[in-house]
Design an enzyme around this catalytic site. Structure first.
Site: not given
Ligand code: GLU
Length: 460
Positions: A140, A180
């Site tokens: 992340k 996100d």
């Molecule tokens: N931000 C999204 C999550 O919390 C998607 C992340 C992604 O697609 O890599 O899972």
């Protein structure tokens, strides 16, 4: 029989002591990171019966290793605003775990972003990604940059500066960021353009959530919201309930919320409220989604303006009050810790039957206890909102094969994935002695796959 029970109790105690010891060490090593501690605590507590049954995980320190990120990258992001003034933000990428695939997870641009927030999100992502059944590790990133009120050009200059550093650490087989909070199609476009320019190669699979014209996947925009509703549908079905005819409250009005509302409507529910960070709207006739989409996806305006087009609706300043609205199903799709113990009690008192977490960690640990203690069906974020990253993995597959799939094809795969996550979580909960507890079930099912890969790959 008595001896067997004694042995079982003893191994449970050993596992409990081990989990507590590692949790205390995590807190000590990461002081003042309350969100990270919260995410770790929730998972660790679920895993006690796993360690009791599989002491080999303890022997090889799986918990100590999985709670320490493989790599933490923190960097300066300087950029020039429209007034010609130099601004400095901080960028992050936490590469948490790569045992089952390249690091995968979104980027969050929001003023609240700090190491604790990114670590909690990265840690949860390991288990969520594992649950999808797709070959993706956990990561992340993000920045304390606030896109709200910034011009297009400011957003572009910031994202270009952000990517100028980030590009050294990512790649289609290394680490694949996506969106996100605060990072949508516009930001992904600018990030991709800068990455491509620096690399001098078209590596489509380096980011997901791309536009449809340059390597994006159909259904990715809808995936998190649709997936959340598909998951809750499974929970309801098991109890002979359904969305049809139910009253639903959805917090937030971003990408997750909008498509959760859309799917809930398609299944015959009436969604009566949604919100943004300023306040919430209540529309007794059911929310007009076209208006919300126009305000949020096109005009980038506040939800308050909804009432101008729909005078029968009311706007209330502040967000917490949204949980006082009577509903059968609540879908928190805004942000972490938006439902505390009091809000949970209010929802229960008003007769809520099911909660589906569309946001990441929207319920506090105390709120979760309230829901589980009152037999409210509870779909935890890791399982419920995994549809977004699952379709990101499908986007990577399409990029690798250079073959786009149809909307129906991706949507059907998403639906199957959500059903599988439900089945695997409910089965794991049953197997480890907590039938119906999807928090425990999802954590265990997500953990075991990663833990086994860690065991197979040695001490790395
Ligand atoms: N931000 C999204 C999550 O919390 C998607 C992340 C992604 O697609 O890599 O899972």
């Amino acid at each position: 029989m008595a001896i067997l029970q004694e042995i079982q109790q003893e191994s449970m105690q050993i596992a409990k002591d081990y989990v507590n010891e590692v949790y205390e060490a995590v807190k000590k090593r990461n002081p003042n990171e309350s969100e990270f501690h919260q995410a770790v605590k929730e998972i660790f507590d679920s895993l006690v019966p796993v360690f009791a049954k599989h002491p080999e995980y303890m022997k090889y320190s799986v918990l100590e290793r999985i709670s320490e990120p493989e790599r933490v990258i923190m960097f300066r992001v300087p950029w020039v605003d429209d007034q010609g003034k130099v601004q400095v933000n901080r960028g992050y990428r936490v590469q948490f775990n790569s045992n089952i695939g390249p690091y995968k997870g979104g980027l969050r641009f929001h003023p609240s972003v700090n190491a604790s927030i990114i670590k909690f999100l990265g840690f949860e992502q390991i288990f969520k990604n594992s649950l999808t059944g797709q070959p993706i590790g956990g990561g992340k990133g993000g920045s304390d940059f606030d896109p709200k009120g910034k011009s297009d050009m400011e957003v572009m200059r910031f994202t270009q500066s952000f990517m100028t550093e980030l590009c050294k650490h990512i790649g289609p087989d290394v680490d694949v960021p996506a969106g996100d909070i605060g990072v949508g199609a516009r930001e992904i476009g600018y990030l991709f353009g800068q990455y491509k320019r620096i690399r001098g190669a078209y590596e489509a699979g380096v980011l997901t959530g791309k536009g449809l014209g340059y390597g994006g996947s159909l259904t990715r925009t809808e995936a998190t919201g649709y997936g959340t509703v598909y998951f809750v549908e499974e929970m309801l079905k098991d109890k002979g309930l359904s969305f049809n005819g139910s009253t639903v409250v959805v917090s937030g009005s971003g990408n997750v919320s909008i498509y959760a509302i859309e799917k809930a409507h398609q299944l015959g529910a009436k969604v009566v409220a949604c919100s943004d960070s300023n306040g919430y709207i209540y529309d007794p006739n059911g929310i007009n989604l076209d208006t919300v989409k126009q305000l949020k996806e096109v005009e980038r305006k506040r939800i308050q303006e909804y009432v101008l087009a729909h005078p029968e609706a009311t706007y209330v300043e502040g967000c917490e009050g949204i949980w006082s609205i009577n509903c059968d199903i609540a879908l928190p799709c805004a942000t972490q810790n938006e439902i505390n113990e009091d809000a949970a009690k209010l929802l229960v008192a008003n007769g809520v039957k099911a909660i589906g977490e569309g946001a990441n960690m929207p319920s506090t640990l105390e709120a979760i206890d309230v829901f589980l203690g009152n037999n409210v069906l509870f779909g935890p974020a890791k399982a419920t909102n995994a549809g977004g990253v699952a379709v990101s993995a499908l986007e990577m597959a399409q990029n690798s094969s250079r073959m786009p799939w149809s909307f129906e094809e991706v949507d059907a795969k998403l639906h199957d994935i959500m059903k599988n996550i439900y089945t695997n979580s409910i089965t794991a909960a049953e197997e480890y002695g907590q039938p119906g507890n999807l928090v425990v079930g999802a954590n265990i099912a997500g953990f075991i796959k990663v833990a086994d890969a860690m065991m197979a790959q040695g001490i790395v």
